[in-house]
Design a protein around this motif. Sequence first.
Motif, PDB file in Angstrom:
ATOM      1  N   THR A  23       0.804  -1.270  -0.094  1.00  0.00           N
ATOM      2  CA  THR A  23      -0.076   0.023  -0.030  1.00  0.00           C
ATOM      3  C   THR A  23       0.945   1.279   0.075  1.00  0.00           C
ATOM      4  O   THR A  23       2.019   1.340   0.015  1.00  0.00           O
ATOM      5  CB  THR A  23      -0.723  -0.014   1.135  1.00  0.00           C
ATOM      6  OG1 THR A  23      -0.158   0.198   2.475  1.00  0.00           O
ATOM      7  CG2 THR A  23      -1.838  -1.215   1.333  1.00  0.00           C
ATOM      8  N   GLY A  49      -9.111   3.833   0.708  1.00  0.00           N
ATOM      9  CA  GLY A  49      -9.366   3.708  -0.715  1.00  0.00           C
ATOM     10  C   GLY A  49      -9.013   4.948  -1.444  1.00  0.00           C
ATOM     11  O   GLY A  49      -8.711   6.018  -0.724  1.00  0.00           O
ATOM     12  N   PRO A  50      -9.210   5.188  -2.528  1.00  0.00           N
ATOM     13  CA  PRO A  50      -8.840   6.498  -3.578  1.00  0.00           C
ATOM     14  C   PRO A  50      -9.627   7.656  -3.098  1.00  0.00           C
ATOM     15  O   PRO A  50      -9.283   8.782  -3.253  1.00  0.00           O
ATOM     16  CB  PRO A  50      -8.754   5.944  -4.829  1.00  0.00           C
ATOM     17  CG  PRO A  50      -9.719   4.891  -4.991  1.00  0.00           C
ATOM     18  CD  PRO A  50      -9.599   4.240  -3.463  1.00  0.00           C
ATOM     19  N   ARG A  51     -10.859   7.516  -2.656  1.00  0.00           N
ATOM     20  CA  ARG A  51     -11.614   8.560  -2.589  1.00  0.00           C
ATOM     21  C   ARG A  51     -11.220   9.492  -1.422  1.00  0.00           C
ATOM     22  O   ARG A  51     -10.945  10.632  -1.673  1.00  0.00           O
ATOM     23  CB  ARG A  51     -13.096   7.973  -2.213  1.00  0.00           C
ATOM     24  CG  ARG A  51     -13.912   9.289  -2.116  1.00  0.00           C
ATOM     25  CD  ARG A  51     -15.667   8.750  -1.779  1.00  0.00           C
ATOM     26  NE  ARG A  51     -16.361   9.931  -1.686  1.00  0.00           N
ATOM     27  CZ  ARG A  51     -17.410   9.877  -1.795  1.00  0.00           C
ATOM     28  NH1 ARG A  51     -18.119   8.725  -2.033  1.00  0.00           N
ATOM     29  NH2 ARG A  51     -18.457  11.084  -1.596  1.00  0.00           N
ATOM     30  N   ARG A  98      -8.300   9.059  -0.162  1.00  0.00           N
ATOM     31  CA  ARG A  98      -6.727   8.960  -0.115  1.00  0.00           C
ATOM     32  C   ARG A  98      -6.117   8.375   0.931  1.00  0.00           C
ATOM     33  O   ARG A  98      -5.087   8.982   1.400  1.00  0.00           O
ATOM     34  CB  ARG A  98      -6.064  10.218  -0.752  1.00  0.00           C
ATOM     35  CG  ARG A  98      -6.317  10.570  -2.207  1.00  0.00           C
ATOM     36  CD  ARG A  98      -6.118  11.794  -2.788  1.00  0.00           C
ATOM     37  NE  ARG A  98      -4.734  12.370  -2.082  1.00  0.00           N
ATOM     38  CZ  ARG A  98      -4.176  13.275  -2.603  1.00  0.00           C
ATOM     39  NH1 ARG A  98      -4.666  13.928  -3.475  1.00  0.00           N
ATOM     40  NH2 ARG A  98      -3.121  13.749  -1.606  1.00  0.00           N
ATOM     41  N   TRP A 137      -4.860   4.717   3.221  1.00  0.00           N
ATOM     42  CA  TRP A 137      -4.716   3.397   3.230  1.00  0.00           C
ATOM     43  C   TRP A 137      -4.123   2.985   4.424  1.00  0.00           C
ATOM     44  O   TRP A 137      -3.182   3.726   5.056  1.00  0.00           O
ATOM     45  CB  TRP A 137      -3.735   2.997   1.941  1.00  0.00           C
ATOM     46  CG  TRP A 137      -4.602   3.041   0.634  1.00  0.00           C
ATOM     47  CD1 TRP A 137      -5.242   1.982  -0.080  1.00  0.00           C
ATOM     48  CD2 TRP A 137      -4.413   4.066  -0.129  1.00  0.00           C
ATOM     49  NE1 TRP A 137      -5.669   2.512  -1.191  1.00  0.00           N
ATOM     50  CE2 TRP A 137      -5.088   4.006  -1.401  1.00  0.00           C
ATOM     51  CE3 TRP A 137      -3.842   5.570  -0.141  1.00  0.00           C
ATOM     52  CZ2 TRP A 137      -5.449   4.697  -2.216  1.00  0.00           C
ATOM     53  CZ3 TRP A 137      -4.467   6.536  -0.911  1.00  0.00           C
ATOM     54  CH2 TRP A 137      -4.836   6.143  -2.101  1.00  0.00           C
TER      55      TRP A 137
END
Length: 99
Positions: free
Chosen positions: A3, A30-32, A34, A36
Amino acid sequence: MTTIADQAFEGRGIRFINNNDIVPHVPLPGPRLRYWHTERLIYIDAEGKLSPDLPLWKRLRNSFQGATRDLDKLGQEAFRDHAMNSYVHRIREAIKSGR
């Protein structure tokens, strides 16, 4: 899968989850957002045993066991498991006993 968090900390990051503590699960990775979590995980079960990389299904089963033990204190276990002194106590006990 490595990650972004693992890359940033170059493998030095370890995530601890104390049984029913809800906080280590938020925010959702997740990417929304940003965000992890690190891959390396040590799960502290309802008995205080430290287990590295415990599969999700075993963590859920153990979480249920911990919650059912305190049915008379419904909802309070998540707060109790989140307390920093609970983490410190369980980690110290595991080190002393060699678990």
